[in-house]
Design an enzyme around this catalytic site. Structure first.
Site, short mmCIF file in Angstrom:
data_model
loop_
_atom_site.label_atom_id
_atom_site.label_comp_id
_atom_site.label_asym_id
_atom_site.label_seq_id
_atom_site.Cartn_x
_atom_site.Cartn_y
_atom_site.Cartn_z
N ASP A 21 19.25 44.77 53.73
CA ASP A 21 17.96 44.54 53.07
C ASP A 21 16.85 45.04 53.99
OD1 ASP A 21 15.87 43.57 51.57
OD2 ASP A 21 16.19 41.47 52.10
N ASN A 23 13.39 44.84 52.68
CA ASN A 23 12.10 44.31 52.22
C ASN A 23 12.12 42.80 52.00
OD1 ASN A 23 13.70 44.33 49.99
ND2 ASN A 23 12.16 45.15 48.59
N ASP A 25 13.96 40.56 50.44
CA ASP A 25 14.17 39.85 49.16
C ASP A 25 15.62 39.36 49.03
OD1 ASP A 25 15.47 42.23 48.75
OD2 ASP A 25 14.40 42.77 46.91
N ASP A 29 19.05 47.45 49.94
CA ASP A 29 18.29 48.53 49.28
C ASP A 29 18.50 49.86 50.00
OD1 ASP A 29 16.60 48.26 51.58
OD2 ASP A 29 15.65 46.54 50.58
N ASP A 98 27.39 56.71 42.01
CA ASP A 98 28.27 56.14 41.01
C ASP A 98 27.70 56.55 39.65
OD1 ASP A 98 30.08 54.30 39.73
OD2 ASP A 98 29.98 53.07 41.54
N ASP A 200 32.66 56.07 36.88
CA ASP A 200 33.09 54.73 36.47
C ASP A 200 34.01 54.81 35.24
OD1 ASP A 200 32.56 51.80 36.88
OD2 ASP A 200 31.81 51.94 34.83
N GLU A 262 29.92 72.55 47.98
CA GLU A 262 30.91 72.04 47.04
C GLU A 262 30.62 70.58 46.68
OE1 GLU A 262 35.67 72.26 46.34
OE2 GLU A 262 34.83 73.03 48.20
N HIS A 329 34.88 46.98 45.24
CA HIS A 329 34.03 45.85 44.87
C HIS A 329 34.59 45.03 43.71
CE1 HIS A 329 33.27 49.07 42.13
NE2 HIS A 329 32.56 48.28 41.35
N ASP A 330 35.76 45.40 43.20
CA ASP A 330 36.35 44.68 42.07
C ASP A 330 37.61 43.90 42.45
OD1 ASP A 330 34.47 45.73 40.22
OD2 ASP A 330 35.66 47.55 39.98
C1 GLC Z 1 34.10 49.51 36.79
C2 GLC Z 1 33.33 48.94 37.94
C3 GLC Z 1 33.13 47.47 37.70
C4 GLC Z 1 32.35 47.30 36.43
C5 GLC Z 1 33.04 47.99 35.28
C6 GLC Z 1 32.14 48.10 34.09
O1 GLC Z 1 35.39 49.01 36.72
O2 GLC Z 1 34.00 49.20 39.13
O3 GLC Z 1 32.47 46.87 38.77
O4 GLC Z 1 32.17 45.94 36.14
O5 GLC Z 1 33.41 49.30 35.61
O6 GLC Z 1 31.14 49.06 34.34
#
Ligand code: GLC
Length: 533
Positions: A21, A23, A25, A29, A98, A200, A262, A329-330
Site C-alpha cells: 500500500d 496511500n 488505505d 496499489d 490479467d 482469465d 515478443e 490466488h485461488d
Molecule cells: C479465475 C480467477 C478467479 C476468479 C474467476 C472469475 O478463476 O482466477 O479469482 O474468481 O476467474 O473471474
C-alpha cells in the site's frame, strides 16, 4: 541464449490488493508495486503478472471488470501504470496483466445497455435466454460459485448466463462485435507496452451453441462445492474456443513481428493434460503457455509426481513449451498443502523442472494460509458456500515486508489480516537469514539464471523410489542432477556412472553431505542440485 524471454524467466504473480500500500488505505496499489520492484529484481524473477487492476465494483475483487481500459482509483491511475511499466522495464522485468474476457461486471456500460431492453443493440453482447417451459432457468448449468448459472431479469423477462457471480455476466464471444471490442482492449494495453496477458478462465469462453444440460458428475460428493455436481461438458472447453485463442495469438505475435518485442499469452485453464494441450493450438498457434496446475492439486508422492512430469512432457505438442505452477490466488498455499519443510523441496522442484515457472507472491517466504474470522471474510466464494474451505481470503493476505507496523505493508489497517508469524516471517528478517526459504528461492533463481541446463535444457527422469525423485537437466555439455526427498527418512542414492563425481551446487539444508563414491546421502526433507563432473 536464443530462447524467447518467456521461456527462460520465472513469472511472479502479484495480487495487487495485498502487495504494498502506498496511500494508507489498507489496500495495495500500483505505486506500492513500483516501490518493491528492486525486491523483485533482486529475487531474480523475470516477469510479474498483476491480477486485475481495472475499475471494478470489486464483488470478485477485480475479476468483475467495469472498464477494460482504465485503472481502478484504489490502485492508482493510468499514469501510475505507465510509470510502473517504465520502472519495471528499466530493471529488466516484464509486466503481464490479467485479461478477463469471459465476463464483465454487471456495472460495465455494455451490460447496462444489454439489460436495458431486448431491442438494445448490445443485447446480444451477453447471453440471454428465455425461461424453460416451467418458467425456470434455460438449463441445469451451475455457477462455479454455487447456485444456478442463470439470473432472472424481471424487466426484460429473460435469464442471463453467469459462470461465476450474478454480478459477472458472461460475454457472448460468438458475437463478432464482442470479439472486435475485446481485441481492441488487448491492443490498448499492448500498445502501452505490456508484455502480455494471463487470460482469465480461457476454457470457459465459449459454450455449446444450443445450451444442452450438463451431465451429472459421478464423482460428486457433498462438500466438494456445488459446481462439481455436474460435469461442465457443454459449458466449457468447446472446440471453437481455439479459434479465439488463435486470434489473440495473432494479435500478440503482430507486435513481435513489427520488432516491438515478443508478447506472451498465458491461459488459465483447469483441464486434464490431454485437453489442456489443445490450447497450444495446431497449425494456428494458441496461447504460449496454457497454465499447468498439476503441482497444485496432485498427491505429493514421488511416483505420482514422476508420472505427472513424464506424462506432461510426453503430451506436449512439438514446439509446445512447458510450464509449472505451485500456487495462485485461488488455491491453498504450498506451505499449507505440504508443510514448511516440503515447501522448500517444492521450491526446488518448481525451479528445476523444464519449463516456465510461476511463483505466487509470499510463497518465497513460506507464507501459510491465514485463518480468517467469519466476521472478516471478504471472498464471495466463501460467502456463498461457507464452511467448505473454498474461500480464498486465506491465500490473499498482505505481504509482510518488515517488522514495522502492519509488517510494512500499510500504515492503515490491512484489508485482510496479516499472517500471525509476520514479526519473524517477513522479507527483511528472512533476507538476512542464510537458512531462510527466501534465501533458498533467491539462490535457486540465481542458479536458474546462470545455468541454461535449468532454464532451457532437456529433462530426463533418472530414478523414482518410494520417497525420492531424481532427474537430470542437460544443455550442451552442462549436466545437472536434481534429487528430492519427499519424506522424513534419510536415503542413500546411487548416482549413475556419469555422475559419480558430482559436486553439490545447492541444498535445502545447510549441512548437505558431499557425494562420496557415487553415493548421495539425502537427508530428511532435503532437495539438492548437483553438477555432474
Ligand atoms: C479465475 C480467477 C478467479 C476468479 C474467476 C472469475 O478463476 O482466477 O479469482 O474468481 O476467474 O473471474
Amino acid at each position: 541464449m536464443s530462447a524467447p524471454w518467456w521461456q527462460g524467466c520465472a513469472i511472479y504473480q502479484i495480487y495487487p490488493r495485498s502487495f504494498q500500500d502506498s496511500n494508507d488505505d489498507g489496500i495495495g496499489d500500483l505505486k506500492g508495486i513500483a516501490r518493491r520492484l528492486d525486491y523483485l529484481a533482486g529475487l531474480g524473477v523475470g516477469a510479474i503478472w498483476i491480477s486485475p487492476i481495472y475499475p471494478s465494483p470489486m464483488v470478485d475483487f477485480g475479476y468483475d471488470v467495469a472498464h477494460y481500459c482504465d485503472v481502478d482509483p484504489r490502485f492508482g491511475t493510468l499514469a501510475d501504470f505507465d510509470d510502473l511499466l517504465v520502472q519495471a522495464h528499466r530493471r529488466g522485468l516484464k509486466v503481464l496483466l490479467d485479461f478477463v474476457p469471459n465476463h464483465s461486471s454487471d456495472q460495465h456500460p455494455w451490460f447496462v445497455e444489454s439489460r436495458a431492453s431486448r431491442e438494445n443493440q448490445k443485447r446480444d453482447w451477453y447471453i440471454w435466454r428465455d425461461p424453460a417451459a416451467d418458467g425456470g432457468p434455460p438449463n441445469n448449468w451451475i455457477s462455479d460459485f454455487g447456485g444456478s448459472a442463470w439470473q432472472w431479469d424481471e424487466a426484460t423477462g429473460q435469464y442471463y448466463y453467469h459462470a461465476f457471480l450474478k454480478e459477472q455476466p458472461d460475454l457472448n464471444w460468438r458475437h463478432p462485435a464482442v470479439q472486435a471490442a475485446m481485441y481492441d482492449v488487448m491492443r490498448f494495453w499492448l500498445d502501452r507496452g505490456v508484455d502480455g496477458f494471463r487470460i482469465d478462465v480461457l476454457w470457459h469462453m465459449l459454450k455449446a451453441a444450443d445450451f444442452p444440460d450438463n451431465p451429472p458428475n459421478p464423482a460428486y460428493r457433498p462438500g466438494m462445492g456445488e459446481m462439481h455436481r455436474l460435469l461442465q461438458r457443454h459449458s466449457t472447453d468447446q472446440p471453437e474456443v481455439h479459434l479465439i485463442a488463435a486470434e489473440m495469438r495473432e494479435i500478440a505475435d503482430s507486435y513481435g513481428a513489427r520488432g516491438q518485442g515478443e508478447r506472451v499469452l498465458i491461459g488459465e485453464i483447469y483441464l486434464p493434460v490431454e485437453r489442456l494441450m489443445h490450447y497450444y493450438g495446431g497449425e494456428r498457434r494458441g496461447v504460449h503457455l496454457p497454465f499447468n496446475f498439476q503441482l497444485v492439486d496432485m498427491p505429493w508422492r514421488a511416483a505420482a509426481l514422476a508420472a505427472a512430469i513424464t506424462g506432461y512432457e510426453a503430451a506436449l505438442p512439438p514446439r509446445g513449451w512447458p510450464n509449472w505452477v505451485l500456487g495462485n490466488h485461488d488455491r491453498p498455499r504450498v506451505a499449507t498443502r505440504r508443510g514448511q519443510a516440503q515447501a522448500r523441496v517444492a521450491a526446488v522442484l518448481l525451479l528445476t523442472l523444464r519449463g516456465t515457472p510461476t511463483l505466487y507472491y509470499g510463497d518465497e517466504l513460506g507464507l501459510s494460509d491465514v485463518a480468517i474470522e467469519p466476521s472478516q471474510v471478504r471472498d464471495p466464494r466463501e460467502l456463498r458456500e461457507p464452511g467448505l474451505a473454498l474461500g480464498r481470503d486465506p491465500v490473499r493476505t498482505p505481504m509482510p515486508w518488515d517488522d514495522s507496523d502492519n509488517a510494512g505493508f500499510s500504515r492503515a489497517r490491512p484489508w485482510l489480516p496479516l499472517n500471525a508469524d509476520w514479526p519473524a516471517r517477513n522479507v527483511m528478517r528472512m533476507a538476512e537469514d542464510p537458512q531462510s526459504i527466501l534465501t533458498l528461492y533467491r539462490r535457486l533463481l540465481a542458479l536458474r539464471c546462470d545455468r541454461p541446463a535449468l532454464s532451457i535444457g532437456d529433462f530426463a527422469l533418472l530414478n523414482v523410489a518410494d520417497e525420492t525423485l531424481v532427474y537430470a537437466r542437460r544443455h550442451g555439455t552442462e549436466r545437472l542432477i536434481v534429487a528430492l526427498n519427499l519424506g522424513e527418512r534419510q536415503h542413500r542414492l546411487e548416482l549413475p556412472d556419469w555422475a559419480r563425481g558430482s559436486r553439490m551446487l545447492l541444498s535445502t539444508t545447510g549441512d548437505a553431505a558431499p557425494v562420496e563414491a557415487g553415493v548421495l546421502l539425502l537427508r530428511s526433507n532435503e532437495a539438492v542440485v548437483l553438477e555432474a563432473r
